[in-house]
Write an enzyme that holds these catalytic residues in place. Structure first.
Site, mmCIF file in Angstrom:
data_model
loop_
_atom_site.group_PDB
_atom_site.id
_atom_site.type_symbol
_atom_site.label_atom_id
_atom_site.label_comp_id
_atom_site.label_asym_id
_atom_site.label_seq_id
_atom_site.Cartn_x
_atom_site.Cartn_y
_atom_site.Cartn_z
ATOM 1 N N CYS A 1 0.834 -1.202 0.000
ATOM 2 C CA CYS A 1 0.000 0.000 0.000
ATOM 3 C C CYS A 1 0.873 1.258 0.000
ATOM 4 O O CYS A 1 1.551 1.545 -0.965
ATOM 5 C CB CYS A 1 -0.992 -0.040 1.159
ATOM 6 S SG CYS A 1 -2.366 1.106 0.932
ATOM 7 N N HIS B 1 -3.737 -5.047 0.632
ATOM 8 C CA HIS B 1 -3.174 -5.442 1.932
ATOM 9 C C HIS B 1 -3.167 -6.964 2.063
ATOM 10 O O HIS B 1 -4.042 -7.539 2.723
ATOM 11 C CB HIS B 1 -3.956 -4.794 3.079
ATOM 12 C CG HIS B 1 -3.613 -3.354 3.289
ATOM 13 N ND1 HIS B 1 -2.577 -2.943 4.102
ATOM 14 C CD2 HIS B 1 -4.138 -2.236 2.751
ATOM 15 C CE1 HIS B 1 -2.491 -1.618 4.074
ATOM 16 N NE2 HIS B 1 -3.428 -1.165 3.263
ATOM 17 N N GLU C 1 -1.374 -8.749 3.888
ATOM 18 C CA GLU C 1 -1.186 -9.207 5.275
ATOM 19 C C GLU C 1 -2.526 -9.427 5.963
ATOM 20 O O GLU C 1 -2.683 -10.365 6.742
ATOM 21 C CB GLU C 1 -0.308 -8.207 6.060
ATOM 22 C CG GLU C 1 -0.974 -6.950 6.582
ATOM 23 C CD GLU C 1 -1.343 -5.936 5.490
ATOM 24 O OE1 GLU C 1 -1.031 -6.189 4.313
ATOM 25 O OE2 GLU C 1 -1.949 -4.899 5.823
#
Ligand SMILES: [Mn+2]
Length: 256
Positions: free
Chosen positions: A111, A215, A217
Site C-alpha cells: 500500500c 493489503h 497481510e
C-alpha cells in the site's frame, strides 16, 4: 536447519493519548510474517540514526502501509485532499530501501510502502483518487479489511502471475485513497484494477522487489491461501544461504 528469516517491518505513528503514543503497525503484518514461518522485527523511524544496523539484522524488508507520502518527494505541493504525512518516516524508509537494495535483500512494499517505493525510484503519486481521477472505483472499502472487494487483472508475463498459477484475475481488499501516477522506469506494472489503477509492480531486474497496492497481510490473517503464498514466497526469497553469491546484472538505483 537454518534459523527462520528475520523480516523487518516499518512502522507508523499513533497517538491515543498522552500515555499511549509511539510506533505502530497493524498486527496483521506480524500475523502474516509469522504464518509464513519468519520472525517479524519492527523498524521504528524514531531510531533513524541506527538504520544501517537495524537493517543489518534483517533478511528482508517490508515497507508497511500507513499515512501519505510527503509530496515534496515527487516535486508536488500538497493538494487540499492529502491526508496526514510524516516526512521523517518517509526519509527513514527511503534510507532503508537504499540499504536493502545495496545489500540485495528482498523488499515487499504494501500500500503506502508500494507508493513510497515508487517515489523513491523516481515515480509520482495521485494525491487523491476520488478527486483527481474520473470514474475511479471504490478504493477505500467500508467493509472489514480482511475482505476482498475489487478485482485486479494480472499480466501473464510476471512473477506474480507465475506465483498465482497464471490466473488472469483475482480479488483484493482496498484501503488506499492515493495511487501510482507515474510509475518509476525501473518498475513494471503487473496488476491493474478495473479503472486502470496500478495495483502491483515488480522491479524490472529482480523478482525479489515487489510492490502491491492492496493489503495481503490482512487477507492472509483472514485465511486467504493465495496471499499466504505471497508471504511464503517472500520469506523463501529472504532465506538465502549466507555464502550464496549475489546475482550479477542487477542495475538498481534510486533518487535521493
Ligand atoms: Mn485498490
Amino acid at each position: 536447519m537454518g534459523k527462520k528469516p528475520i523480516i523487518g517491518i516499518t512502522t507508523g505513528y499513533v497517538k491515543k493519548n498522552d500515555f499511549v503514543q509511539g510506533p505502530y503497525v497493524h498486527e496483521d503484518y506480524l500475523e502474516a510474517v509469522t504464518r509464513a514461518d519468519a520472525v517479524p522485527v519492527l523498524l521504528p523511524y524514531q531510531a533513524e540514526g541506527a538504520a544501517e544496523q537495524l537493517l543489518g539484522l534483517c533478511d528482508g524488508l517490508i515497507l508497511s502501509g500507513g499515512s501519505d507520502v510527503d509530496p515534496r518527494f515527487y516535486d508536488e505541493d500538497p493538494l487540499p485532499q492529502i491526508d496526514w504525512f510524516n516526512t521523517e518516516r518517509d526519509q527513514f524508509e527511503m534510507k532503508l530501501l537504499r540499504l536493502a537494495l545495496a545489500a540485495d535483500k528482498p523488499i515487499l512494499g504494501i500500500c503506502r510502502g508500494f507508493q513510497l517505493m515508487n517515489v523513491a525510484f523516481g515515480g509520482s503519486l495521485i494525491q487523491d483518487l476520488q478527486t483527481q481521477r474520473e470514474q475511479a472505483i471504490q478504493h477505500v472499502q467500508r467493509v472489514p479489511r480482511v475482505k476482498a472487494t475489487h478485482s485486479v487483472r494480472l499480466l501473464p508475463d510476471s512473477g506474480l502471475s507465475r506465483l498465482f498459477d497464471r490466473r488472469e484475475s483475482f480479488f483484493v481488499n482496498s484501503l488506499h485513497h492515493q495511487a501510482i501516477k507515474t510509475l518509476a522506469a525501473e518498475l513494471k506494472a503487473v496488476a491493474f484494477a478495473g479503472d486502470g489503477v496500478i495495483e502491483a509492480a515488480e522491479h524490472r531486474n529482480s523478482e525479489r522487489i515487489l510492490g502491491v497496492q492492496w493489503h495481503p497481510e490482512s487477507m492472509t490473517a483472514g485465511g486467504d491461501p493465495l496471499m499466504l503464498r505471497l508471504f511464503r514466497q517472500f520469506v523463501r526469497q529472504c532465506d538465502r544461504p549466507v555464502n550464496e553469491p549475489v546475482p550479477s546484472g542487477s542495475d538498481q538505483s534510486i533518487t535521493e
